[in-house]
Design a protein around this motif. Structure first.
Motif, PDB file in Angstrom:
ATOM      1  N   GLY A  44       0.802  -1.224   0.000  1.00  0.00           N
ATOM      2  CA  GLY A  44       0.000   0.000   0.000  1.00  0.00           C
ATOM      3  C   GLY A  44       0.829   1.266   0.000  1.00  0.00           C
ATOM      4  O   GLY A  44       0.299   2.365   0.191  1.00  0.00           O
ATOM      5  N   GLU A  45       2.135   1.134  -0.226  1.00  0.00           N
ATOM      6  CA  GLU A  45       3.015   2.318  -0.274  1.00  0.00           C
ATOM      7  C   GLU A  45       3.172   2.713  -1.747  1.00  0.00           C
ATOM      8  O   GLU A  45       4.210   2.454  -2.379  1.00  0.00           O
ATOM      9  N   TYR A  46       2.123   3.368  -2.247  1.00  0.00           N
ATOM     10  CA  TYR A  46       2.009   3.590  -3.688  1.00  0.00           C
ATOM     11  C   TYR A  46       3.044   4.576  -4.218  1.00  0.00           C
ATOM     12  O   TYR A  46       3.523   4.427  -5.347  1.00  0.00           O
ATOM     13  N   SER A  47       3.418   5.568  -3.417  1.00  0.00           N
ATOM     14  CA  SER A  47       4.419   6.539  -3.884  1.00  0.00           C
ATOM     15  C   SER A  47       5.783   5.860  -4.062  1.00  0.00           C
ATOM     16  O   SER A  47       6.484   6.103  -5.046  1.00  0.00           O
ATOM     17  N   LYS A  48       6.140   4.996  -3.109  1.00  0.00           N
ATOM     18  CA  LYS A  48       7.412   4.262  -3.223  1.00  0.00           C
ATOM     19  C   LYS A  48       7.371   3.295  -4.409  1.00  0.00           C
ATOM     20  O   LYS A  48       8.358   3.127  -5.126  1.00  0.00           O
ATOM     21  N   ALA A  49       6.215   2.654  -4.570  1.00  0.00           N
ATOM     22  CA  ALA A  49       6.067   1.737  -5.710  1.00  0.00           C
ATOM     23  C   ALA A  49       6.219   2.490  -7.023  1.00  0.00           C
ATOM     24  O   ALA A  49       6.936   2.049  -7.930  1.00  0.00           O
ATOM     25  N   LEU A  50       5.565   3.646  -7.113  1.00  0.00           N
ATOM     26  CA  LEU A  50       5.633   4.464  -8.328  1.00  0.00           C
ATOM     27  C   LEU A  50       7.077   4.876  -8.617  1.00  0.00           C
ATOM     28  O   LEU A  50       7.546   4.806  -9.762  1.00  0.00           O
ATOM     29  N   SER A  51       7.787   5.282  -7.560  1.00  0.00           N
ATOM     30  CA  SER A  51       9.193   5.686  -7.717  1.00  0.00           C
ATOM     31  C   SER A  51      10.044   4.535  -8.262  1.00  0.00           C
ATOM     32  O   SER A  51      10.870   4.736  -9.165  1.00  0.00           O
ATOM     33  N   SER A  52       9.811   3.339  -7.744  1.00  0.00           N
ATOM     34  CA  SER A  52      10.578   2.175  -8.218  1.00  0.00           C
ATOM     35  C   SER A  52      10.252   1.837  -9.667  1.00  0.00           C
ATOM     36  O   SER A  52      11.144   1.550 -10.474  1.00  0.00           O
ATOM     37  N   TYR A  53       8.963   1.872  -9.992  1.00  0.00           N
ATOM     38  CA  TYR A  53       8.554   1.587 -11.371  1.00  0.00           C
ATOM     39  C   TYR A  53       9.108   2.640 -12.340  1.00  0.00           C
ATOM     40  O   TYR A  53       9.494   2.311 -13.475  1.00  0.00           O
ATOM     41  N   GLU A  54       9.142   3.903 -11.909  1.00  0.00           N
ATOM     42  CA  GLU A  54       9.680   4.956 -12.785  1.00  0.00           C
ATOM     43  C   GLU A  54      11.193   4.806 -12.976  1.00  0.00           C
ATOM     44  O   GLU A  54      11.714   5.082 -14.059  1.00  0.00           O
ATOM     45  N   ARG A  55      11.883   4.361 -11.917  1.00  0.00           N
ATOM     46  CA  ARG A  55      13.335   4.116 -12.048  1.00  0.00           C
ATOM     47  C   ARG A  55      13.568   2.980 -13.031  1.00  0.00           C
ATOM     48  O   ARG A  55      14.489   3.038 -13.875  1.00  0.00           O
ATOM     49  N   SER A  56      12.725   1.933 -12.943  1.00  0.00           N
ATOM     50  CA  SER A  56      12.820   0.816 -13.878  1.00  0.00           C
ATOM     51  C   SER A  56      12.604   1.304 -15.314  1.00  0.00           C
ATOM     52  O   SER A  56      13.343   0.923 -16.237  1.00  0.00           O
ATOM     53  N   LEU A  57      11.613   2.172 -15.503  1.00  0.00           N
ATOM     54  CA  LEU A  57      11.316   2.704 -16.836  1.00  0.00           C
ATOM     55  C   LEU A  57      12.480   3.529 -17.383  1.00  0.00           C
ATOM     56  O   LEU A  57      12.847   3.402 -18.565  1.00  0.00           O
ATOM     57  N   GLU A  58      13.086   4.360 -16.524  1.00  0.00           N
ATOM     58  CA  GLU A  58      14.227   5.188 -16.959  1.00  0.00           C
ATOM     59  C   GLU A  58      15.350   4.311 -17.535  1.00  0.00           C
ATOM     60  O   GLU A  58      15.920   4.606 -18.583  1.00  0.00           O
ATOM     61  N   ILE A  59      15.665   3.249 -16.806  1.00  0.00           N
ATOM     62  CA  ILE A  59      16.738   2.341 -17.251  1.00  0.00           C
ATOM     63  C   ILE A  59      16.355   1.690 -18.587  1.00  0.00           C
ATOM     64  O   ILE A  59      17.163   1.619 -19.527  1.00  0.00           O
ATOM     65  N   ARG A  60      15.117   1.224 -18.679  1.00  0.00           N
ATOM     66  CA  ARG A  60      14.689   0.543 -19.907  1.00  0.00           C
ATOM     67  C   ARG A  60      14.688   1.493 -21.115  1.00  0.00           C
ATOM     68  O   ARG A  60      14.993   1.072 -22.229  1.00  0.00           O
ATOM     69  N   LYS A  61      14.365   2.760 -20.875  1.00  0.00           N
ATOM     70  CA  LYS A  61      14.392   3.731 -21.986  1.00  0.00           C
ATOM     71  C   LYS A  61      15.802   3.889 -22.550  1.00  0.00           C
ATOM     72  O   LYS A  61      15.992   4.101 -23.755  1.00  0.00           O
ATOM     73  N   ILE A  62      16.804   3.812 -21.666  1.00  0.00           N
ATOM     74  CA  ILE A  62      18.203   3.947 -22.103  1.00  0.00           C
ATOM     75  C   ILE A  62      18.706   2.639 -22.723  1.00  0.00           C
ATOM     76  O   ILE A  62      19.386   2.643 -23.750  1.00  0.00           O
ATOM     77  N   ALA A  63      18.354   1.519 -22.109  1.00  0.00           N
ATOM     78  CA  ALA A  63      18.965   0.237 -22.477  1.00  0.00           C
ATOM     79  C   ALA A  63      18.285  -0.476 -23.636  1.00  0.00           C
ATOM     80  O   ALA A  63      18.906  -1.317 -24.294  1.00  0.00           O
ATOM     81  N   LEU A  64      17.002  -0.142 -23.883  1.00  0.00           N
ATOM     82  CA  LEU A  64      16.224  -0.945 -24.833  1.00  0.00           C
ATOM     83  C   LEU A  64      15.748  -0.107 -26.019  1.00  0.00           C
ATOM     84  O   LEU A  64      15.673   1.126 -25.931  1.00  0.00           O
ATOM     85  N   PRO A  65      15.394  -0.748 -27.113  1.00  0.00           N
ATOM     86  CA  PRO A  65      14.793  -0.014 -28.245  1.00  0.00           C
ATOM     87  C   PRO A  65      13.480   0.663 -27.807  1.00  0.00           C
ATOM     88  O   PRO A  65      12.830   0.222 -26.846  1.00  0.00           O
ATOM     89  N   PRO A  66      13.049   1.721 -28.527  1.00  0.00           N
ATOM     90  CA  PRO A  66      11.916   2.549 -28.054  1.00  0.00           C
ATOM     91  C   PRO A  66      10.581   1.822 -27.951  1.00  0.00           C
ATOM     92  O   PRO A  66       9.689   2.286 -27.246  1.00  0.00           O
ATOM     93  N   ASN A  67      10.438   0.706 -28.659  1.00  0.00           N
ATOM     94  CA  ASN A  67       9.163  -0.020 -28.569  1.00  0.00           C
ATOM     95  C   ASN A  67       9.332  -1.443 -28.039  1.00  0.00           C
ATOM     96  O   ASN A  67       8.586  -2.350 -28.390  1.00  0.00           O
ATOM     97  N   HIS A  68      10.303  -1.607 -27.165  1.00  0.00           N
ATOM     98  CA  HIS A  68      10.536  -2.924 -26.586  1.00  0.00           C
ATOM     99  C   HIS A  68       9.359  -3.305 -25.659  1.00  0.00           C
ATOM    100  O   HIS A  68       8.842  -2.449 -24.930  1.00  0.00           O
TER     101      HIS A  68
END
Length: 547
Positions: A44-68
């Motif tokens: 139920g700690e949605y802000s922390k969850a959101l922060s983790s998911y956004e960090r995951s997205l940042e890495i994937r944007k750099i490491a993966l093709p744009p429509n992976h």
């Protein structure tokens, strides 16, 4: 297993190792952040969850093709967080971005596309846009039927979600059919005590609850609990959910002490396994408040609702719909305590939040206008009451099917104002409209039908048409005897009302007999200082002096 702190510790240890061993934007780091986000979501700690998911997205944007596809997964997870936070427009944007990517990279009937349509449907369901939700759920199911075998387990959630929408639309037979199809698939695919089966029994119980078939609902909820006790650790959050739902049934049956015991068992489990400000704890305090309110123990009810609100203020964004629910419930208690200005203030705060976060014709807005109307009616400000009720009805006519039970409730409330204003023919017209819808929408012995006959009886009593009043009250009592336990407080209300008619007819011995029945039930089912007991004692004294 519901042991979130241990899970979090393991995922964080994994992340530490990966940070040392891998480059800073390696895709495996994104997986770690994603997993950590999932646990924070469950906690139920949605802000922390959101922060983790956004960090995951940042890495994937750099490491993966744009429509992976993994980018689509990240947008999907971020959408879940915004949905949980009640930020539905942001949730929709994230889910739609996920869907766009999946449409580009996946075949047209890939199961992940079905998942996207499903998730967008969940948001529209939360927004009260049921037809859109249904359309998306059905699109998701179509894809799954093409991509998967006939009884594949992934079909079960689609039938389940379609059932949820039908339930919200008041189409209970269709909801039941969808939930039962979901259960059939699960029974084929899974062991007999798998936790997912428990979820199906739980949902079937909810529909029976809405249909007023409380014994069937209780049976389904108890089956769900049995499975969870076998399959899960003794303090798993899902067990708390089962105890919570069983409590709802006991409350509906008027067995308040049993309801309290189950709610408190649910709360005990949640206190052990969840963080101190988890939204589910707020839900537990809220539900305990509902029982105390039904028992007329208003100070304890208010205290429970306020504890729930405190937690929600910490755990949720300032305009989350659950905060509106808390203010709404606090308003109910103040109304019952006769503190109408405080009730009005709470209801208006609830309405403000709902106006910000919900679409303009969401059913919850209608509920807010309805409750404000109740307060104005209690204050004798009938023009404002009527205006609020009519606004509620306007929204419901747009948002709900034409025979939804909530429409019946609105006609009932408008009838009540006209009755209070002495406009008995108008009141009767609205009450009969309420009854007409209820007869179509509900099973023949649903408690709401009893309430409809009761109100019609009250108008006939005011019109001094005592034989018609008696007939309506007796029909109400007949239904309640079938639908409710023998000591339910609503039965006492019917006996009391029949006593009033006999008193008005001058048949004092008959009135005395019915008043005594009411007194006996209320003494068994309500606290000794409840106002209803004082009322019936007064009625008994009045007729005794005339006998």
């Amino acid at each position: 297993m519901g042991e979130y702190s241990k899970s979090l510790s393991s995922y964080e240890r994994s992340l530490e190792i990966r940070k040392i061993a891998l480059p800073p934007n390696h895709p495996d780091l994104a997986i770690s952040y994603s997993n950590i986000g999932l646990i924070y979501d469950n906690m139920g700690e949605y802000s922390k969850a959101l922060s983790s998911y956004e960090r995951s997205l940042e890495i994937r944007k750099i490491a993966l093709p744009p429509n992976h596809p993994d980018l689509a997964t990240s947008y999907n997870n971020i959408g879940i967080m915004y949905k949980n936070k009640g930020e539905y427009s942001k949730a929709l944007l994230s889910y739609e971005r996920s869907l766009e990517i999946r449409k580009i990279v996946l075949p047209p009937n890939h199961p992940d596309l079905a998942a996207s349509y499903n998730n967008i449907g969940i948001v529209y369901n939360s927004m009260g846009e049921y037809s859109k939700a249904l359309s998306l759920y059905e699109r998701s199911l179509e894809i799954k039927k093409i991509a998967l075998t006939e009884n594949h387990l992934d079909l079960a959630p689609s039938y389940n979600n379609i059932g949820v929408v039908y339930q919200n639309m008041g189409e209970y037979s269709k909801a039941l059919s969808s939930y039962e199809r979901s259960l059939e698939i699960k029974k084929i695919a899974l062991p007999s005590n798998h936790p997912v089966l428990a979820t199906s029994y739980n949902n079937i119980g909810m529909v029976y609850d809405n249909m007023g078939e409380y014994s069937k609902a209780l049976s389904s909820y108890e089956r769900s609990l049995e499975i969870r006790k076998i399959a899960l650790p003794p303090n798993h959050p899902y067990l708390a959910t089962s105890y919570n739902n069983i409590s709802i049934m006991y409350k509906n049956k008027g067995e308040y002490s049993k309801a309290l015991l189950s709610y408190e068992r649910s709360l005990e489990i949640r206190k052990i396994v969840l963080p101190p400000n988890h939204p589910d704890l707020a839900a537990s305090y809220n539900n305990i408040g509902i029982v105390y309110n039904s028992m007329g123990v208003y100070s304890k009810s208010l205290s429970s609702y306020e504890r729930s609100l405190e937690i929600r203020k910490i755990a949720l964004p300032p305009n989350h719909p659950d905060l509106a629910t808390s203010y709404n419930n606090i308003g109910i208690v103040y109304k019952n305590m006769g503190e109408y200005s405080k009730a009005l203030s709470s209801y208006e705060r609830s309405l403000e939040i709902r106006k910000i976060v919900l679409p303009p014709n969401h059913p919850d807005l209608a509920a807010s206008y309805n409750n404000i109307g109740i307060v104005y009616d209690s204050m004798g400000v009938y023009s404002k009451s009527l205006s609020s009720y009519e606004r509620s009805l306007e929204i419901q006519k747009i948002a709900l099917p034409p025979n939804h039970p909530d429409l019946a409730a609105s006609y009932n409330n408008i009838g009540t104002v006209h009755n209070s204003m002495g406009e008995y023919s108008k009141a009767l017209s609205y009450y009969e409209k309420d009854l007409e819808i209820s007869l179509k929408a509900l099973p023949p012995n649903h408690p709401s039908l009893a309430a409809s006959y009761n109100n019609i009886g009250a108008v006939y009593d005011n019109m001094e048409e005592y034989s018609k009043a008696l007939s309506s009250y007796e029909r109400s009592l007949e239904i309640q005897k079938v639908a409710l336990p023998p000591n339910h407080p609503d039965l006492a209300t019917s006996y009391n009302n029949i006593g009033i008619v006999y008193k008005n007819m001058g048949e004092y011995s008959q009135a005395f007999r019915y008043y005594k029945e009411a007194e006996e039930i209320w003494k068994k089912s309500l606290p000794s200082n409840h106002p209803h007991i004082a009322l019936v004692k007064s009625n008994i004294e009045i007729v005794k002096n005339k006998m």
